[in-house]
Design a protein around this motif. Structure first.
Motif, PDB file in Angstrom:
ATOM      1  N   VAL A  24      58.882  46.287  13.550  1.00 39.25           N
ATOM      2  CA  VAL A  24      59.843  47.132  12.845  1.00 39.25           C
ATOM      3  C   VAL A  24      59.120  48.328  12.245  1.00 39.25           C
ATOM      4  O   VAL A  24      58.185  48.173  11.456  1.00 39.25           O
ATOM      5  N   SER A  70      63.218  50.183   8.122  1.00 35.18           N
ATOM      6  CA  SER A  70      64.387  49.325   7.951  1.00 35.18           C
ATOM      7  C   SER A  70      64.929  49.498   6.538  1.00 35.18           C
ATOM      8  O   SER A  70      64.285  50.120   5.682  1.00 35.18           O
ATOM      9  N   GLN A  71      66.108  48.948   6.316  1.00 32.36           N
ATOM     10  CA  GLN A  71      66.613  48.803   4.950  1.00 32.36           C
ATOM     11  C   GLN A  71      67.024  47.344   4.784  1.00 32.36           C
ATOM     12  O   GLN A  71      67.754  46.798   5.620  1.00 32.36           O
ATOM     13  N   SER A  72      66.513  46.730   3.746  1.00 36.77           N
ATOM     14  CA  SER A  72      66.714  45.290   3.571  1.00 36.77           C
ATOM     15  C   SER A  72      68.127  44.950   3.116  1.00 36.77           C
ATOM     16  O   SER A  72      68.794  45.749   2.461  1.00 36.77           O
ATOM     17  N   PRO A 122      68.548  42.609   7.805  1.00 40.32           N
ATOM     18  CA  PRO A 122      68.427  43.987   7.315  1.00 40.32           C
ATOM     19  C   PRO A 122      69.696  44.792   7.528  1.00 40.32           C
ATOM     20  O   PRO A 122      70.474  44.533   8.446  1.00 40.32           O
ATOM     21  N   ALA A 182      67.401  48.063  11.370  1.00 39.55           N
ATOM     22  CA  ALA A 182      65.979  48.007  11.723  1.00 39.55           C
ATOM     23  C   ALA A 182      65.771  48.871  12.956  1.00 39.55           C
ATOM     24  O   ALA A 182      66.550  48.792  13.913  1.00 39.55           O
ATOM     25  N   THR A 236      72.010  45.008  18.782  1.00 39.01           N
ATOM     26  CA  THR A 236      70.793  45.810  18.964  1.00 39.01           C
ATOM     27  C   THR A 236      70.969  46.732  20.149  1.00 39.01           C
ATOM     28  O   THR A 236      71.286  46.276  21.261  1.00 39.01           O
ATOM     29  N   ALA A 239      60.571  44.566   8.150  1.00 37.83           N
ATOM     30  CA  ALA A 239      61.924  44.342   7.650  1.00 37.83           C
ATOM     31  C   ALA A 239      61.906  43.128   6.737  1.00 37.83           C
ATOM     32  O   ALA A 239      61.456  42.058   7.130  1.00 37.83           O
TER      33      ALA A 239
END
Length: 393
Positions: free
Chosen positions: A44, A47-49, A55, A58, A83, A138
């Protein structure tokens, strides 16, 4: 790339913000330049958790259904995760990745080097919990890793709370050309061994004067001087190869022929051991500029050729190979004169010298010596845009 950050894949090799960077339930775009050390595994980049969840997004490297390396942009949905995958990562090579989420159309798009490579239906739930923005892996809120940590470089990370237009992403993902060598032909150094050379202004690559090539102050093409060649063995050659000819490159010069030549004469070339990767010459039979690019370092290799009128007088010539566009292009006085397809498999690294005033110096044998003046020789790593070409002095 200037300003890059290196991540070694270790436990503490990541960067994290104090809060969210973007509301991923609304339209957003994220972009980053990446250079992976390895491929074929999940890594990764940015990303933002989420909070106790996958996440918010990612973006990075992954594998496809056949286990082959690819790029991926992942988003959470009500049914799990979607994805978008496409493109092919190369270890040690830079690429620009951009992921776009457009809730108006319910879609996610992935861009690689400014080109849209894949899209899928995606709807991020409105109640998705948002958390920290992370570079290099991530995480969830408790610090658990969802994807393998990034190994390699990251640069120019950007996040927008909007669906960024494709044209803007194309420009962001374009590999900007880097000036590599520039010889203004304003002065000559004489070394202790008597060799006369012109230093470039970037890397101290020497342009060695051969034959009776000399600096002239009489009607210079630019500045206060240029180099004049008499067509009888005069030439210049670099003391190291200044162009990586198996990747995107560009080379330019100002040239003026003496009189009305009745034979072919080379302006610029870069030589291998058996062939020239390219040669840019005057073709006397039809009074044209002719660019000839060999497809291999072989005396009998296939070639790609470009041509443009050569009406006489001083002219600015620029030849370039655009790896992404799979094209070679010849510009005369800032205007595209000719172009042709040129596949990645046609390009190869010519490990000898850049030459001015001759070509075909494989095995040390020169040909097509120029009777004329040369000035302002420049090389770039990468291909130039038309706007950048028009700005070349």
């Amino acid at each position: 790339m200037p300003g890059a950050a290196y991540f070694d894949g270790g436990d503490y090799s990541y960067l994290i913000t104090e809060g969210i960077a973007v509301d991923t339930t609304r339209a957003f775009t994220v972009g980053v330049w990446v250079r992976p050390e390895v491929t074929g595994q999940e890594m990764v980049a940015v990303s933002q958790s989420g909070i106790w969840s996958a996440p918010n997004f990612a973006l990075g490297a992954t594998t496809d259904g056949d286990g082959k390396p690819t790029w991926g942009f992942a988003l959470p949905t009500a049914d799990g995760q979607v994805t978008v995958t496409g493109g092919t990562p190369e270890a040690g090579e830079w690429a620009h990745l951009a992921g776009v989420y457009d809730p108006a159309t319910g879609s996610a798009r992935l861009y690689v080097d400014g080109t849209a490579v894949a899209a899928r239906d995606a709807v991020v739930p409105a109640d998705t919990a948002l958390w920290h923005f992370v570079m290099g892996e991530a995480l969830d809120s408790d610090g658990y890793t969802f994807g393998q940590k990034w190994r390699g470089d990251l640069a120019d990370v950007r996040v927008w709370n909007a669906d960024v237009p494709a044209a803007e992403l194309a420009e962001l993902g374009r590999r900007k050309p880097r000036p590599f060598a520039y010889w203004p032909m304003e002065s000559v150094q004489t070394l202790e061994n008597g060799i006369a050379r012109i230093p470039d202004t970037h890397h101290n690559i020497g342009f060695i004067l051969g034959g009776d090539a000399r600096l002239s102050n009489e009607e210079p093409l630019a500045g206060s001087a240029d180099i004049t060649l008499d067509g009888d063995g005069d030439h210049l050659f670099s003391d190291i190869p200044p162009l990586n000819t198996d990747r995107s490159w560009a080379v330019s010069t100002k040239v003026r022929l003496h009189g009305a030549p009745d034979r072919d004469m080379a302006v610029l070339s870069q030589t291998g051991w058996q062939a020239d990767a390219f040669t840019l010459r005057y073709h006397a039979a039809d009074q044209t500029w002719r660019a000839v690019l060999a497809h291999a370092d072989s005396a009998d290799a296939d070639t790609t050729q470009l041509s443009a009128p050569a009406p006489g007088g001083a002219q600015n010539l620029l030849l370039q190979y655009d790896e992404k566009a799979r094209q070679v292009q010849l510009y005369v006085d800032g205007i595209l004169a000719d172009s042709a397809p040129y596949a990645e498999t046609d390009a190869w690294q010519a490990g000898s010298s850049l030459q001015a005033g001759r070509d075909s110096a494989a095995d040390g044998v020169g040909a097509h010596f120029l009777d004329g003046d040369i000035d302002e020789v420049r090389t770039w790593e990468g291909a130039l845009s038309e706007e950048e070409i028009r700005a070349v002095p």
